[in-house]
Design a protein around this motif. Structure first.
Motif, PDB file in Angstrom:
ATOM      1  N   ALA A 252       0.829  -1.204   0.000  1.00 34.20           N
ATOM      2  CA  ALA A 252       0.000   0.000   0.000  1.00 34.20           C
ATOM      3  C   ALA A 252       0.867   1.259   0.000  1.00 34.20           C
ATOM      4  CB  ALA A 252      -0.929   0.001   1.207  1.00 34.20           C
ATOM      5  N   ALA A 253       1.973   1.221   0.740  1.00 32.64           N
ATOM      6  CA  ALA A 253       2.879   2.371   0.757  1.00 32.64           C
ATOM      7  C   ALA A 253       3.496   2.589  -0.625  1.00 32.64           C
ATOM      8  CB  ALA A 253       3.965   2.163   1.810  1.00 32.64           C
ATOM      9  N   ARG A 254       3.837   1.507  -1.298  1.00 30.26           N
ATOM     10  CA  ARG A 254       4.384   1.644  -2.650  1.00 30.26           C
ATOM     11  C   ARG A 254       3.328   2.174  -3.622  1.00 30.26           C
ATOM     12  NH1 ARG A 254       7.317  -4.312  -2.675  1.00 30.26           N
ATOM     13  NH2 ARG A 254       9.121  -3.753  -1.361  1.00 30.26           N
ATOM     14  N   ALA A 255       2.095   1.698  -3.483  1.00 31.14           N
ATOM     15  CA  ALA A 255       1.029   2.197  -4.346  1.00 31.14           C
ATOM     16  C   ALA A 255       0.760   3.670  -4.085  1.00 31.14           C
ATOM     17  CB  ALA A 255      -0.241   1.370  -4.129  1.00 31.14           C
ATOM     18  N   ALA A 256       0.893   4.091  -2.831  1.00 32.61           N
ATOM     19  CA  ALA A 256       0.705   5.505  -2.505  1.00 32.61           C
ATOM     20  C   ALA A 256       1.774   6.367  -3.163  1.00 32.61           C
ATOM     21  CB  ALA A 256       0.727   5.695  -0.985  1.00 32.61           C
ATOM     22  N   VAL A 257       2.994   5.854  -3.268  1.00 33.12           N
ATOM     23  CA  VAL A 257       4.055   6.583  -3.974  1.00 33.12           C
ATOM     24  C   VAL A 257       3.694   6.730  -5.451  1.00 33.12           C
ATOM     25  CG1 VAL A 257       6.470   6.500  -4.715  1.00 33.12           C
ATOM     26  CG2 VAL A 257       5.865   5.902  -2.369  1.00 33.12           C
ATOM     27  N   GLU A 258       3.220   5.644  -6.046  1.00 34.54           N
ATOM     28  CA  GLU A 258       2.830   5.711  -7.455  1.00 34.54           C
ATOM     29  C   GLU A 258       1.676   6.686  -7.665  1.00 34.54           C
ATOM     30  OE1 GLU A 258       1.985   1.730  -8.580  1.00 34.54           O
ATOM     31  OE2 GLU A 258       4.019   0.994  -8.205  1.00 34.54           O
ATOM     32  N   ALA A 259       0.734   6.703  -6.729  1.00 38.33           N
ATOM     33  CA  ALA A 259      -0.386   7.635  -6.842  1.00 38.33           C
ATOM     34  C   ALA A 259       0.087   9.077  -6.754  1.00 38.33           C
ATOM     35  CB  ALA A 259      -1.418   7.346  -5.745  1.00 38.33           C
ATOM     36  N   GLN A 260       0.970   9.351  -5.806  1.00 33.58           N
ATOM     37  CA  GLN A 260       1.462  10.719  -5.652  1.00 33.58           C
ATOM     38  C   GLN A 260       2.344  11.121  -6.828  1.00 33.58           C
ATOM     39  OE1 GLN A 260       0.405  12.836  -3.346  1.00 33.58           O
ATOM     40  NE2 GLN A 260       1.604  14.411  -4.410  1.00 33.58           N
ATOM     41  N   THR A 261       3.028  10.163  -7.439  1.00 31.33           N
ATOM     42  CA  THR A 261       3.813  10.463  -8.636  1.00 31.33           C
ATOM     43  C   THR A 261       2.899  10.948  -9.759  1.00 31.33           C
ATOM     44  OG1 THR A 261       5.460   8.784  -8.049  1.00 31.33           O
ATOM     45  CG2 THR A 261       5.390   9.490 -10.341  1.00 31.33           C
ATOM     46  N   GLU A 262       1.763  10.301  -9.928  1.00 31.55           N
ATOM     47  CA  GLU A 262       0.817  10.738 -10.957  1.00 31.55           C
ATOM     48  C   GLU A 262       0.228  12.105 -10.623  1.00 31.55           C
ATOM     49  OE1 GLU A 262       0.377   9.189 -13.754  1.00 31.55           O
ATOM     50  OE2 GLU A 262       1.706   7.541 -13.170  1.00 31.55           O
ATOM     51  N   VAL A 263      -0.035  12.347  -9.351  1.00 27.96           N
ATOM     52  CA  VAL A 263      -0.547  13.665  -8.956  1.00 27.96           C
ATOM     53  C   VAL A 263       0.483  14.744  -9.241  1.00 27.96           C
ATOM     54  CG1 VAL A 263      -1.281  15.067  -6.990  1.00 27.96           C
ATOM     55  CG2 VAL A 263      -2.115  12.729  -7.225  1.00 27.96           C
ATOM     56  N   THR A 264       1.750  14.440  -8.988  1.00 28.59           N
ATOM     57  CA  THR A 264       2.807  15.404  -9.278  1.00 28.59           C
ATOM     58  C   THR A 264       2.880  15.694 -10.771  1.00 28.59           C
ATOM     59  OG1 THR A 264       4.050  14.576  -7.371  1.00 28.59           O
ATOM     60  CG2 THR A 264       5.263  15.874  -8.993  1.00 28.59           C
ATOM     61  N   LYS A 265       2.747  14.658 -11.594  1.00 27.47           N
ATOM     62  CA  LYS A 265       2.712  14.874 -13.039  1.00 27.47           C
ATOM     63  C   LYS A 265       1.531  15.762 -13.439  1.00 27.47           C
ATOM     64  CE  LYS A 265       4.848  10.426 -14.267  1.00 27.47           C
ATOM     65  NZ  LYS A 265       4.615   9.126 -14.960  1.00 27.47           N
ATOM     66  N   ALA A 266       0.412  15.550 -12.777  1.00 27.14           N
ATOM     67  CA  ALA A 266      -0.769  16.361 -13.078  1.00 27.14           C
ATOM     68  C   ALA A 266      -0.527  17.826 -12.744  1.00 27.14           C
ATOM     69  CB  ALA A 266      -1.974  15.828 -12.307  1.00 27.14           C
ATOM     70  N   ARG A 267       0.126  18.085 -11.619  1.00 28.79           N
ATOM     71  CA  ARG A 267       0.401  19.475 -11.247  1.00 28.79           C
ATOM     72  C   ARG A 267       1.397  20.111 -12.212  1.00 28.79           C
ATOM     73  NH1 ARG A 267      -3.425  18.127  -9.168  1.00 28.79           N
ATOM     74  NH2 ARG A 267      -3.968  18.100  -6.953  1.00 28.79           N
ATOM     75  N   ARG A 268       2.361  19.339 -12.655  1.00 25.70           N
ATOM     76  CA  ARG A 268       3.336  19.896 -13.604  1.00 25.70           C
ATOM     77  C   ARG A 268       2.706  20.196 -14.954  1.00 25.70           C
ATOM     78  NH1 ARG A 268       8.030  15.399 -12.260  1.00 25.70           N
ATOM     79  NH2 ARG A 268       8.746  16.298 -10.257  1.00 25.70           N
ATOM     80  N   SER A 269       1.755  19.371 -15.361  1.00 30.37           N
ATOM     81  CA  SER A 269       1.134  19.558 -16.676  1.00 30.37           C
ATOM     82  C   SER A 269      -0.019  20.548 -16.647  1.00 30.37           C
ATOM     83  CB  SER A 269       0.632  18.217 -17.204  1.00 30.37           C
ATOM     84  OG  SER A 269      -0.310  17.643 -16.313  1.00 30.37           O
ATOM     85  N   ALA A 270      -0.285  21.124 -15.462  1.00 24.49           N
ATOM     86  CA  ALA A 270      -1.386  22.088 -15.381  1.00 24.49           C
ATOM     87  C   ALA A 270      -1.102  23.346 -16.200  1.00 24.49           C
ATOM     88  CB  ALA A 270      -1.652  22.455 -13.922  1.00 24.49           C
ATOM     89  N   ARG A 271       0.165  23.603 -16.554  1.00 26.41           N
ATOM     90  CA  ARG A 271       0.517  24.772 -17.356  1.00 26.41           C
ATOM     91  C   ARG A 271       0.308  24.534 -18.856  1.00 26.41           C
ATOM     92  NH1 ARG A 271       3.495  28.311 -14.268  1.00 26.41           N
ATOM     93  NH2 ARG A 271       4.287  27.483 -12.275  1.00 26.41           N
ATOM     94  N   LEU A 272       0.102  23.288 -19.234  1.00 28.82           N
ATOM     95  CA  LEU A 272      -0.052  22.982 -20.654  1.00 28.82           C
ATOM     96  C   LEU A 272      -1.439  23.369 -21.147  1.00 28.82           C
ATOM     97  CD1 LEU A 272       1.606  19.439 -20.712  1.00 28.82           C
ATOM     98  CD2 LEU A 272       2.658  21.637 -21.302  1.00 28.82           C
ATOM     99  N   PRO A 273      -1.571  23.585 -22.473  1.00 27.26           N
ATOM    100  CA  PRO A 273      -2.891  23.910 -23.020  1.00 27.26           C
ATOM    101  C   PRO A 273      -3.846  22.736 -22.855  1.00 27.26           C
ATOM    102  CG  PRO A 273      -1.147  24.440 -24.589  1.00 27.26           C
ATOM    103  CD  PRO A 273      -0.507  23.644 -23.494  1.00 27.26           C
ATOM    104  N   THR A 274      -5.111  23.044 -22.754  1.00 23.77           N
ATOM    105  CA  THR A 274      -6.165  22.034 -22.760  1.00 23.77           C
ATOM    106  C   THR A 274      -7.054  22.269 -23.970  1.00 23.77           C
ATOM    107  OG1 THR A 274      -7.584  23.405 -21.365  1.00 23.77           O
ATOM    108  CG2 THR A 274      -6.150  21.824 -20.250  1.00 23.77           C
ATOM    109  N   VAL A 275      -7.473  21.186 -24.588  1.00 17.44           N
ATOM    110  CA  VAL A 275      -8.311  21.264 -25.793  1.00 17.44           C
ATOM    111  C   VAL A 275      -9.606  20.531 -25.509  1.00 17.44           C
ATOM    112  CG1 VAL A 275      -8.466  20.782 -28.259  1.00 17.44           C
ATOM    113  CG2 VAL A 275      -6.235  21.309 -27.226  1.00 17.44           C
ATOM    114  N   ASN A 276     -10.717  21.218 -25.721  1.00 16.07           N
ATOM    115  CA  ASN A 276     -12.033  20.657 -25.480  1.00 16.07           C
ATOM    116  C   ASN A 276     -12.906  20.807 -26.724  1.00 16.07           C
ATOM    117  OD1 ASN A 276     -11.635  19.982 -22.702  1.00 16.07           O
ATOM    118  ND2 ASN A 276     -11.841  22.145 -22.210  1.00 16.07           N
TER     119      ASN A 276
END
Length: 451
Positions: A252-276
């Motif tokens: 579970a601790a390892r899965a939590a690291v993987e989850a937070q890694t994806e959240v960090t990627k999401a925060r970094r990509s928040a500056r990118l354009p979004t297309v809808n």
């Protein structure tokens, strides 16, 4: 959880159906705990609540549709006109909107992180299930431990009382001094006090078991005398490897690291354009208005369809995106350190558990021998007391040592059982089947007495 406990439920049903029940066995109590333990029920409800986070994260990458309806009515006329004439009008509007994210890395990474977070939550719940097995087994065998302790306390009290009465008789005929009577009485008083404390401990143990299942268990099966206490199969490093691969808390601790890694990627990509992709349909129906000249004006119905691609680029957000990214990176470091700590603790705990079980097995054998030695010593000292080479203090101390040896042996057996289950829990391989196997070594004393 259903899959995890299914084996226990089926096996318990077979046992209950095939055998008359005179006392509650370990499987029966485990089955009750599965249904009634508030700690596990709370954990299950929390797991189901947390699973909605995945649905909410998935929603951000799925199509969004909405429909609206509005109706407007109004009456109007010429101001100041003595012959006021109403000009009624109404408008009905129907619309349907549809949007779909074509490119939104932040939402995608959040969704991936939510999946990893759900996996961590499921693993933590599996750890709660294994913890329930340990809690039930510990409470069950603590009751048996308290029963054995009360039994030996009563035997010690009875033996002390007989010795006290016998010493009084010997003093009355002048065979011993009054000091021996005082010494025998002091030992008897202490034994009586210990019996009272043991009764309270047993009642407390029963209460602890009832708190888990929600039902009283005044009569439970006991552990057979020939229960085997053996060394752990396999070397320590194999168990360490097993724990590093299967311990649910570590996973579970390892899965939590993987989850937070994806959240960090999401925060970094928040500056990118979004297309809808945006789409819509609108239908407007206006009723006729009657003017002062009697004419009729009608707007009629209007409908239209729209389709567009919307590109959004965040330019300035007051440094909020930077702060969110830094927060996510710090949280990632914290999760990584938590996983490192969990790995070290798992390694330490499995090694300690491995050594403890092996030590318990050795201690049981030694305490069996200690009982034999204490009995032999007591017989020899009592014989010496009869011929005057030993005094009453020697007899009393030797008898106390015998009962201490009996209690130590009982403790060692129950410690071995609980520690063996704890070893499997630390390794992440503890299942209800272990309870079913252990239940085979329990017996109903009331049933055995009638056979």
């Amino acid at each position: 959880m259903v899959r995890f406990f299914r084996t226990t439920a089926i096996a318990a049903g077979l046992l209950v159906a095939s055998n008359p029940v005179f006392a509650d066995d370990l499987v029966t109590i485990m089955e009750l705990a599965m249904r009634n333990d508030p700690t596990l029920r709370q954990a299950e409800a929390q797991l189901n609540a947390n699973r909605t986070q995945l649905d909410m994260a998935r929603a951000s990458i799925l199509p969004q549709a909405n429909a609206t309806f509005s109706e407007q009515r109004q009456n109007s006329g010429l101001a100041g006109d003595i012959s006021y004439t109403e000009l009624p009008a109404s408008t009905r509007r129907y619309s349907l909107g549809l949007s779909q994210a074509l490119f939104n890395l932040s939402s995608w990474y959040n969704y991936q992180g939510a999946k990893d977070a759900e996996r961590a939550q499921i693993l933590n719940f599996q750890a709660q299930e294994q913890d329930l097995i340990i809690r039930v087994a510990t409470a069950y065998f603590n009751v048996l431990r308290a029963i054995d302790d009360l039994t030996t306390r009563r035997q010690e009290e009875e033996a002390s009382q007989r010795q006290f009465e016998r010493t009084q008789q010997r003093e009355e005929v002048g065979l011993v001094a009054i000091t021996e009577v005082y010494e025998a009485q002091a030992v008897y008083d202490l034994a009586r006090n210990n019996t009272i404390l043991a009764q309270d401990t047993l009642a407390t143990s029963y209460e602890a078991l009832e708190a888990i299942t929600g039902q009283p268990h005044p009569n439970i099966d006991t552990l057979v005398d020939d229960f085997p206490a053996e060394q752990v199969e396999g070397d320590m490093e194999r168990w360490v490897s097993e724990a590093l691969n299967n311990n649910p808390q570590l996973l579970a601790a390892r899965a939590a690291v993987e989850a937070q890694t994806e959240v960090t990627k999401a925060r970094r990509s928040a500056r990118l354009p979004t297309v809808n992709l945006q789409g819509g349909y609108q239908y407007v129906d206006s009723t006729a208005n009657q003017g002062t000249d009697g004419s009729v004006r009608s707007a009629g119905a209007i409908e239209g369809v729209s389709l567009s691609v919307q590109v959004s680029i965040p330019l300035y957000t007051g440094h909020s995106l930077t702060a969110q990214q830094e927060q996510a990176e710090y949280n990632l470091v914290a999760q990584q350190e938590a996983a490192t700590l969990a790995r070290r603790q798992t390694t330490q705990n499995i090694r300690n558990a491995y050594r403890r079980v092996n030590t318990d097995a050795l201690v049981i054998n030694q305490r069996q021998q200690a009982i034999v030695s204490a009995e032999a010593a007591l017989n020899a000292i009592e014989a010496g007391y009869e011929v005057g080479t030993r005094n009453i203090v020697d007899v009393l101390q030797s008898r106390q040592q015998l009962f201490v040896a009996l209690r130590n042996y009982s403790d060692a057996r129950y410690n071995y059982v609980i520690d063996s289950l704890e070893l499997k829990r630390r390794a992440g391989v503890l299942t209800p089947q272990d309870i079913i196997d252990l239940n085979e070594w329990l017996t109903d004393e009331s049933e055995s007495a009638t056979q």
